[in-house]
Write an enzyme that holds these catalytic residues in place. Structure first.
Site: not given
Ligand code: 13P
Length: 253
Positions: A9, A11, A97, A99, A169, A175, A215
């Site tokens: 991904n 992003k 997702h 985010e 996730e 991240g 990560s």
């Protein structure tokens, strides 16, 4: 047997030149393995999808969208339909997702609409679920993940569910450089599979792939994917470097 599935991904990263270069390097590196030993998907920003699709052309490396809207067409400024993603060569799409949920405020109801529209539109959705750090500390991980799964899959029939991949996730691992341990990840993956069996059947639950994300890097991908219920990885930062992502892909088998 569930075939391992590694997806990158990207992003809101890359540009027209670097996206094509990165896709080309993955195509080359994964030429003999993509689609055979492991499914591989690249998930670039919308505007770079056509370039990435042509860069991986003739290979088994798939391409996906990072998001999708649930309507077929019309006055929805800024949105992209499942048919548009298909039209430019996508086979996968991310739904929910973290985010999108936590930065852009997407609800379980919206995620569910996007997931259903994606399947109906012929795409393979990756439904992302995962708890925040305060929810883990309050021992609410299972409750949070269960709600995201049950609401995300509402109205999705057992037949339709075979098109879905789940990505676990944990938000605190995205991240941050903090990866869930293989035991922590396996525990939640096993829980997700038991919930899928409760919603559908044991057989369907055994067929649905569950990726881990947060990560992931070449150094930890193999041990994560070595766990019984971890069928692949959804990679952010480390998928932006061809060598690193190739190391992750090779950790799948
Ligand atoms: P990182 O691999 O950068 O932690 O991101 C994970 C992720 O959100 C993939 O969708």
């Amino acid at each position: 047997m569930r075939k391992p599935f590694a997806a990158g991904n990207w992003k809101m990263n890359t540009d027209s030149k670097s996206s094509v270069e990165l896709a080309g390097a993955i195509k080359e590196g994964a030429a003999d393995i993509a689609g055979n030993q492991v499914d591989v998907a690249l998930i670039p920003p919308f505007v770079y999808i056509p370039g990435v699709v042509s860069a991986v052309g003739g290979s088994q490396v798939a391409v996906g969208g990072q998001d999708v809207y649930f309507e077929k067409e019309g006055a929805f400024t800024g949105e992209i339909s499942p048919a548009m993603l298909k039209d430019v060569g996508c086979s996968y799409v991310l739904c929910g997702h973290s985010e999108r949920r936590h930065v852009l405020g997407e609800s379980d109801e919206i995620v569910n609409k996007k997931l259903k529209a994606s399947i109906t539109g012929g795409l393979l959705p990756i439904l992302c679920v995962g708890e925040k750090i305060e929810q883990r500390e309050a021992e609410q991980t299972e409750q949070v993940v269960k709600q995201q799964l049950v609401k995300g899959l509402e109205g999705v029939s057992e037949d339709m569910a075979e098109a879905v991949t789940i990505a676990y996730e944990p938000v605190w691992a995205i991240g941050t450089g903090l990866t869930a341990t293989k035991e922590q990840a396996q525990e939640v993956h096993a829980f997700i599979r038991s919930e899928l069996a409760a919603i559908y059947s044991q057989e369907t639950a055994e067929n649905i792939r569950i990726q881990y994300g947060g990560s992931v890097k070449a150094a930890n991908a193999a041990e994560l994917m070595g766990q019984k219920d971890i069928d692949g990885v959804l990679v952010g930062g480390a998928s932006l470097k061809a060598d690193e992502f190739m190391g992750i892909i090779k950790g799948a088998f």
